[in-house]
Design a protein around this motif. Structure first.
Motif, short mmCIF file in Angstrom:
data_model
loop_
_atom_site.label_atom_id
_atom_site.label_comp_id
_atom_site.label_asym_id
_atom_site.label_seq_id
_atom_site.Cartn_x
_atom_site.Cartn_y
_atom_site.Cartn_z
N GLU A 1 0.83 -1.19 0.00
CA GLU A 1 0.00 0.00 0.00
C GLU A 1 0.87 1.25 0.00
O GLU A 1 2.02 1.23 0.46
CB GLU A 1 -0.92 -0.01 1.22
N ARG A 2 0.29 2.32 -0.48
CA ARG A 2 0.98 3.60 -0.44
C ARG A 2 1.18 4.03 1.01
O ARG A 2 0.27 3.88 1.83
CB ARG A 2 0.17 4.64 -1.20
N GLU A 3 2.35 4.58 1.31
CA GLU A 3 2.64 4.99 2.69
C GLU A 3 3.17 6.42 2.73
O GLU A 3 3.83 6.89 1.80
CB GLU A 3 3.66 4.05 3.34
N PHE A 4 2.87 7.05 3.83
CA PHE A 4 3.33 8.42 4.09
C PHE A 4 4.84 8.43 4.29
O PHE A 4 5.39 7.55 4.94
CB PHE A 4 2.61 8.94 5.33
N VAL A 5 5.50 9.46 3.74
CA VAL A 5 6.94 9.62 3.92
C VAL A 5 7.26 10.88 4.73
O VAL A 5 7.96 10.82 5.73
CB VAL A 5 7.66 9.68 2.56
N ALA A 6 6.74 12.01 4.29
CA ALA A 6 7.06 13.27 4.95
C ALA A 6 6.05 14.33 4.53
O ALA A 6 5.45 14.25 3.48
CB ALA A 6 8.47 13.74 4.60
N THR A 7 5.91 15.35 5.39
CA THR A 7 5.06 16.48 5.06
C THR A 7 5.70 17.77 5.55
O THR A 7 6.54 17.75 6.46
CB THR A 7 3.64 16.32 5.66
N ILE A 8 5.33 18.86 4.93
CA ILE A 8 5.86 20.18 5.29
C ILE A 8 4.71 21.18 5.27
O ILE A 8 3.82 21.12 4.41
CB ILE A 8 6.99 20.60 4.32
N SER A 9 4.73 22.08 6.23
CA SER A 9 3.67 23.06 6.33
C SER A 9 3.75 24.07 5.18
O SER A 9 4.74 24.14 4.47
CB SER A 9 3.75 23.79 7.67
N SER A 10 2.71 24.85 5.04
CA SER A 10 2.63 25.79 3.92
C SER A 10 3.78 26.81 3.94
O SER A 10 4.28 27.21 2.88
CB SER A 10 1.29 26.52 3.93
N SER A 11 4.21 27.20 5.13
CA SER A 11 5.31 28.16 5.23
C SER A 11 6.68 27.51 5.18
O SER A 11 7.69 28.18 4.98
CB SER A 11 5.19 28.94 6.54
N GLY A 12 6.71 26.19 5.41
CA GLY A 12 7.97 25.48 5.49
C GLY A 12 8.53 25.39 6.88
O GLY A 12 9.58 24.79 7.09
N ALA A 13 7.84 25.97 7.86
CA ALA A 13 8.38 26.03 9.21
C ALA A 13 8.31 24.69 9.94
O ALA A 13 9.09 24.43 10.86
CB ALA A 13 7.64 27.09 10.02
N ARG A 14 7.36 23.86 9.57
CA ARG A 14 7.16 22.58 10.27
C ARG A 14 7.26 21.41 9.30
O ARG A 14 6.81 21.49 8.16
CB ARG A 14 5.80 22.56 10.96
#
Length: 122
Positions: free
Chosen positions: A44-57
């Protein structure tokens, strides 16, 4: 609405590095949180990483912490995934995704790219 196009995949030996790019078209890229997912053959597809809209998180799946870095350049409407110390277990199709929900919302996204293949040889 936003359209996403991934690039940068390829074949690399174990221990090597790749940088994936996700170019976004459409308006207000800086209002979208961005993410990378991957899907290995037969899994199955799995989550790797995410970044907030500003890039701060940022937030990472445990197996990639310390090896992968997600970033974005809002002036270029592009998100990136720098992948270091790659192993054969990192092989798969990598997809970028976007939506306008808050950073801590569940990892369900509205917009997806077509994917780019990463193959790590042992």
């Amino acid at each position: 609405q936003v359209q996403l196009v991934e690039s940068g995949g390829g074949l690399v030996q174990a221990g090597g590095s790749l940088r994936l790019s996700c170019a976004a078209s459409g308006r207000a890229f800086s209002s979208y949180r961005m993410a990378w997912f991957r899907q290995a053959p037969g899994k199955e597809r799995e989550f790797v990483a995410t970044i907030s809209s500003s890039g701060a998180r940022t937030l990472y799946e445990d197996s990639v912490k310390g090896r992968f870095t997600i970033s974005r350049d809002n002036a270029k409407n592009t998100a990136y995934l720098q992948m270091n110390s790659l192993t054969p277990d990192d092989t798969g199709a990598y997809y970028c995704a976007a939506d306008q929900r808050s950073f801590w919302s569940p990892q369900n996204y509205d917009y997806w790219g077509q994917g780019t293949q990463v193959t790590v040889s042992s």
